[in-house]
Design a protein around this motif. Structure first.
Motif, PDB file in Angstrom:
ATOM      1  N   ALA A 281       0.833  -1.197   0.000  1.00 53.39           N
ATOM      2  CA  ALA A 281       0.000   0.000   0.000  1.00 53.39           C
ATOM      3  C   ALA A 281       0.873   1.255   0.000  1.00 53.39           C
ATOM      4  CB  ALA A 281      -0.913   0.002   1.219  1.00 53.39           C
ATOM      5  N   GLY A 282       0.577   2.166  -0.950  1.00 51.83           N
ATOM      6  CA  GLY A 282       1.270   3.435  -0.991  1.00 51.83           C
ATOM      7  C   GLY A 282       2.668   3.391  -1.556  1.00 51.83           C
ATOM      8  N   ILE A 283       3.098   2.242  -2.102  1.00 47.88           N
ATOM      9  CA  ILE A 283       4.449   2.095  -2.638  1.00 47.88           C
ATOM     10  C   ILE A 283       4.359   1.546  -4.053  1.00 47.88           C
ATOM     11  CG2 ILE A 283       6.664   0.908  -2.371  1.00 47.88           C
ATOM     12  CD1 ILE A 283       6.246   0.901   0.600  1.00 47.88           C
ATOM     13  N   LEU A 284       5.168   2.087  -4.946  1.00 50.09           N
ATOM     14  CA  LEU A 284       5.194   1.612  -6.327  1.00 50.09           C
ATOM     15  C   LEU A 284       5.657   0.158  -6.371  1.00 50.09           C
ATOM     16  CD1 LEU A 284       6.846   4.705  -8.081  1.00 50.09           C
ATOM     17  CD2 LEU A 284       4.438   4.022  -8.189  1.00 50.09           C
ATOM     18  N   PRO A 285       5.256  -0.592  -7.403  1.00 49.06           N
ATOM     19  CA  PRO A 285       5.675  -2.000  -7.491  1.00 49.06           C
ATOM     20  C   PRO A 285       7.168  -2.134  -7.717  1.00 49.06           C
ATOM     21  CG  PRO A 285       4.527  -1.326  -9.482  1.00 49.06           C
ATOM     22  CD  PRO A 285       4.348  -0.214  -8.503  1.00 49.06           C
ATOM     23  N   PHE A 286       7.733  -3.220  -7.225  1.00 46.96           N
ATOM     24  CA  PHE A 286       9.151  -3.530  -7.413  1.00 46.96           C
ATOM     25  C   PHE A 286       9.299  -4.215  -8.763  1.00 46.96           C
ATOM     26  CE2 PHE A 286      12.971  -6.175  -6.777  1.00 46.96           C
ATOM     27  CZ  PHE A 286      13.859  -5.205  -6.324  1.00 46.96           C
ATOM     28  N   THR A 287      10.074  -3.615  -9.688  1.00 45.29           N
ATOM     29  CA  THR A 287      10.182  -4.133 -11.053  1.00 45.29           C
ATOM     30  C   THR A 287      11.594  -4.598 -11.398  1.00 45.29           C
ATOM     31  OG1 THR A 287      10.609  -1.895 -11.895  1.00 45.29           O
ATOM     32  CG2 THR A 287       8.319  -2.630 -11.837  1.00 45.29           C
ATOM     33  N   TYR A 288      12.466  -4.690 -10.413  1.00 40.98           N
ATOM     34  CA  TYR A 288      13.862  -5.029 -10.656  1.00 40.98           C
ATOM     35  C   TYR A 288      14.080  -6.545 -10.534  1.00 40.98           C
ATOM     36  CZ  TYR A 288      14.520  -0.026  -9.865  1.00 40.98           C
ATOM     37  OH  TYR A 288      14.440   1.345  -9.938  1.00 40.98           O
ATOM     38  N   PRO A 289      15.219  -7.036 -11.013  1.00 46.18           N
ATOM     39  CA  PRO A 289      15.539  -8.454 -10.801  1.00 46.18           C
ATOM     40  C   PRO A 289      15.611  -8.767  -9.303  1.00 46.18           C
ATOM     41  CG  PRO A 289      17.008  -7.504 -12.447  1.00 46.18           C
ATOM     42  CD  PRO A 289      16.239  -6.359 -11.849  1.00 46.18           C
ATOM     43  N   PRO A 290      15.328  -9.998  -8.914  1.00 48.54           N
ATOM     44  CA  PRO A 290      15.329 -10.350  -7.482  1.00 48.54           C
ATOM     45  C   PRO A 290      16.674 -10.158  -6.806  1.00 48.54           C
ATOM     46  CG  PRO A 290      15.061 -12.299  -8.878  1.00 48.54           C
ATOM     47  CD  PRO A 290      14.892 -11.123  -9.758  1.00 48.54           C
ATOM     48  N   PHE A 291      17.782 -10.231  -7.560  1.00 45.32           N
ATOM     49  CA  PHE A 291      19.093 -10.000  -6.962  1.00 45.32           C
ATOM     50  C   PHE A 291      19.177  -8.590  -6.371  1.00 45.32           C
ATOM     51  CE2 PHE A 291      23.565  -8.597  -7.309  1.00 45.32           C
ATOM     52  CZ  PHE A 291      24.155  -9.529  -6.476  1.00 45.32           C
ATOM     53  N   ALA A 292      18.488  -7.637  -6.998  1.00 44.10           N
ATOM     54  CA  ALA A 292      18.488  -6.272  -6.473  1.00 44.10           C
ATOM     55  C   ALA A 292      17.856  -6.240  -5.084  1.00 44.10           C
ATOM     56  CB  ALA A 292      17.733  -5.348  -7.426  1.00 44.10           C
ATOM     57  N   ALA A 293      16.792  -7.002  -4.894  1.00 44.90           N
ATOM     58  CA  ALA A 293      16.144  -7.040  -3.579  1.00 44.90           C
ATOM     59  C   ALA A 293      17.072  -7.633  -2.531  1.00 44.90           C
ATOM     60  CB  ALA A 293      14.843  -7.836  -3.656  1.00 44.90           C
ATOM     61  N   VAL A 294      17.836  -8.659  -2.936  1.00 44.55           N
ATOM     62  CA  VAL A 294      18.809  -9.251  -2.007  1.00 44.55           C
ATOM     63  C   VAL A 294      19.832  -8.195  -1.590  1.00 44.55           C
ATOM     64  CG1 VAL A 294      20.582 -11.004  -1.726  1.00 44.55           C
ATOM     65  CG2 VAL A 294      18.494 -11.544  -2.997  1.00 44.55           C
ATOM     66  N   ALA A 295      20.282  -7.395  -2.556  1.00 43.68           N
ATOM     67  CA  ALA A 295      21.238  -6.331  -2.238  1.00 43.68           C
ATOM     68  C   ALA A 295      20.598  -5.257  -1.373  1.00 43.68           C
ATOM     69  CB  ALA A 295      21.775  -5.716  -3.531  1.00 43.68           C
ATOM     70  N   PHE A 296      19.339  -4.904  -1.671  1.00 43.75           N
ATOM     71  CA  PHE A 296      18.658  -3.860  -0.908  1.00 43.75           C
ATOM     72  C   PHE A 296      18.322  -4.310   0.515  1.00 43.75           C
ATOM     73  CE2 PHE A 296      16.998  -2.310  -5.232  1.00 43.75           C
ATOM     74  CZ  PHE A 296      18.090  -1.462  -5.384  1.00 43.75           C
ATOM     75  N   ALA A 297      18.413  -5.613   0.768  1.00 43.21           N
ATOM     76  CA  ALA A 297      18.165  -6.094   2.132  1.00 43.21           C
ATOM     77  C   ALA A 297      19.177  -5.520   3.117  1.00 43.21           C
ATOM     78  CB  ALA A 297      18.192  -7.618   2.159  1.00 43.21           C
ATOM     79  N   ALA A 298      20.299  -5.036   2.585  1.00 41.57           N
ATOM     80  CA  ALA A 298      21.314  -4.430   3.455  1.00 41.57           C
ATOM     81  C   ALA A 298      20.964  -3.005   3.856  1.00 41.57           C
ATOM     82  CB  ALA A 298      22.669  -4.443   2.745  1.00 41.57           C
ATOM     83  N   LEU A 299      19.886  -2.446   3.264  1.00 43.40           N
ATOM     84  CA  LEU A 299      19.497  -1.068   3.568  1.00 43.40           C
ATOM     85  C   LEU A 299      18.734  -1.022   4.890  1.00 43.40           C
ATOM     86  CD1 LEU A 299      18.325   0.201   0.066  1.00 43.40           C
ATOM     87  CD2 LEU A 299      20.507   0.625   1.204  1.00 43.40           C
TER      88      LEU A 299
END
Length: 401
Positions: A71-89
């Motif tokens: 809710a209130g956030i744009l969809p994630f359209t990147y490869p799943p590896f990007a999400a793994v990297a963003f987990a460090a945020l």
């Protein structure tokens, strides 16, 4: 003092200078990030993309699907590896995360300009630092840079990684950084084609190997989301909005607005393939004439033109491109090169909402011819710059970096 003592003393001075340069860059980056935070946090675009990255990272840490809408956030359209990297945020405060992220973006912009200027022959740490910081401040009003910082995008970081990999003199491991960047966002894959066409087969294979490694990691960590993306979402040409959006600057979007329909994939494939072949051919030609940085910029502009989706903030590659043209203008005192820099800077600084262009998707299919020119300005200038760089590789061969 012996020769050894003098050598040790010079090395100590060099280390001190490096730390001073890093410290100045850090202070400038943090300062600009804080100014952005104070001046732009009321913008409608404020950190909309950084929120997407943080949400994807949270989903990875909590075992949730990264492609489920929030809710209130744009969809994630990147490869799943990007999400793994963003987990460090991970940050205890959203405000801290915003300032740190934007400071990192500005630092990458300074680093990218430093790389470009050094490649153009600018020598001396003090001169490089002063010019890099000055040009960074000058680049802030450019629409791609401004939106990239305001929305918390990742394009500047990817650009400096790709440029560093292409311009470095040591060929060992060259291509790996490009492959890793493509694992975060697919657009750098066009540089693999560029590497192949310029005869750097080993580097292209390393890039593909690194890219394949990111896919393997994503399947190991996020098997379900990886299947969802690589067997489905990767083929979605409408990830966020319709192609006719005036804020999209690829040939596909220009054709959609020009023809007044969203059904342009057939025409786009023909036109895009033609432009892609010519663009990569131009990049290879310029590279073989000794202008490796200009070749990289032509490749990047070609990728932006033929990509299914190129938002305004994707065009951050205009900064190194203008440095290339500016280097020719400085060395040759060419009035034409100066005009190219000034006109391009004006186009990429102007905003579509200054000209009263309707922003609604339905109205974007019924624009006047003047409005068509406004909304296609990035693509038009990109094509013209590619053509000019090809001509410059003959006329100013020894001056084109």
């Amino acid at each position: 003092m012996t020769r050894t003592d003098r050598l040790v003393a010079r090395q100590a001075v060099a280390r001190t200078h490096r730390w001073l340069v890093a410290g100045v860059c850090l202070v400038v980056s943090a300062g600009i990030a804080l100014v952005e935070f104070a001046a732009r946090r009321d913008s409608d675009l404020w950190t909309v993309d950084l929120a997407v990255y943080r949400a994807a990272g949270d989903a990875v840490r909590h075992g949730l699907s990264i492609y489920e809408p929030s809710a209130g956030i744009l969809p994630f359209t990147y490869p799943p590896f990007a999400a793994v990297a963003f987990a460090a945020l991970v940050s205890p405060s959203v405000s801290v995360a915003i300032v740190v992220w934007n400071a990192g973006q500005v630092a990458c912009l300074i680093a990218m300009i430093w790389l470009c200027l050094r490649h153009c022959g600018v020598a001396g740490r003090a001169r490089l630092l002063g010019c890099s910081v000055g040009l960074t401040v000058l680049a802030l009003p450019l629409t791609p840079i401004d939106i990239d910082l305001v929305s918390g995008q990742v394009n500047i970081m990817l650009m400096v990684v790709v440029l560093w990999d292409l311009l470095r003199s040591d060929a060992r491991g060259q291509g790996i950084a490009i492959g890793l960047a493509a694992g975060l966002k697919l657009t750098p894959l066009i540089f693999v084609v560029y590497l192949v066409c310029t005869g750097r087969i080993r580097q292209a294979l390393l890039a593909l190997g690194a890219f394949a490694a990111t896919i393997a990691v994503s399947f190991a960590v996020l098997p379900s989301d990886s299947s969802t993306f690589w067997f489905g979402k990767v083929f979605d040409l409408y990830p966020v909005s319709k192609p006719q959006s005036i804020y999209k600057q690829s040939l596909r979007s220009v054709l959609s607005r020009l023809l007044g329909t969203t059904q342009v994939n057939g025409v786009w494939l023909v036109v895009g393939s033609f432009v892609g072949v010519l663009g990569i051919g131009a990049a290879v030609l310029v590279h073989r004439r000794g202008a490796s940085m200009a070749g990289a910029c032509i490749c990047a502009l070609t990728g932006l033109l033929v990509s299914p989706v190129s938002w305004e903030h994707h065009w951050v590659w205009i900064v190194p491109t203008l440095i290339v043209v500016g280097a020719v203008a400085w060395r040759s005192r060419s009035a034409v090169a100066c005009a190219v820099v000034m006109a391009s800077f004006g186009v990429f600084t102007a905003r579509l909402d200054w000209w009263g262009v309707p922003q609604e998707a339905a109205k974007a299919l019924h624009l006047s011819m003047v409005q068509q020119l406004y909304t296609a300005s990035f693509a038009i200038v990109g094509l013209l710059i590619v053509g000019w760089l090809v001509v410059a590789s003959f006329r100013f061969r020894t001056m084109l970096p």
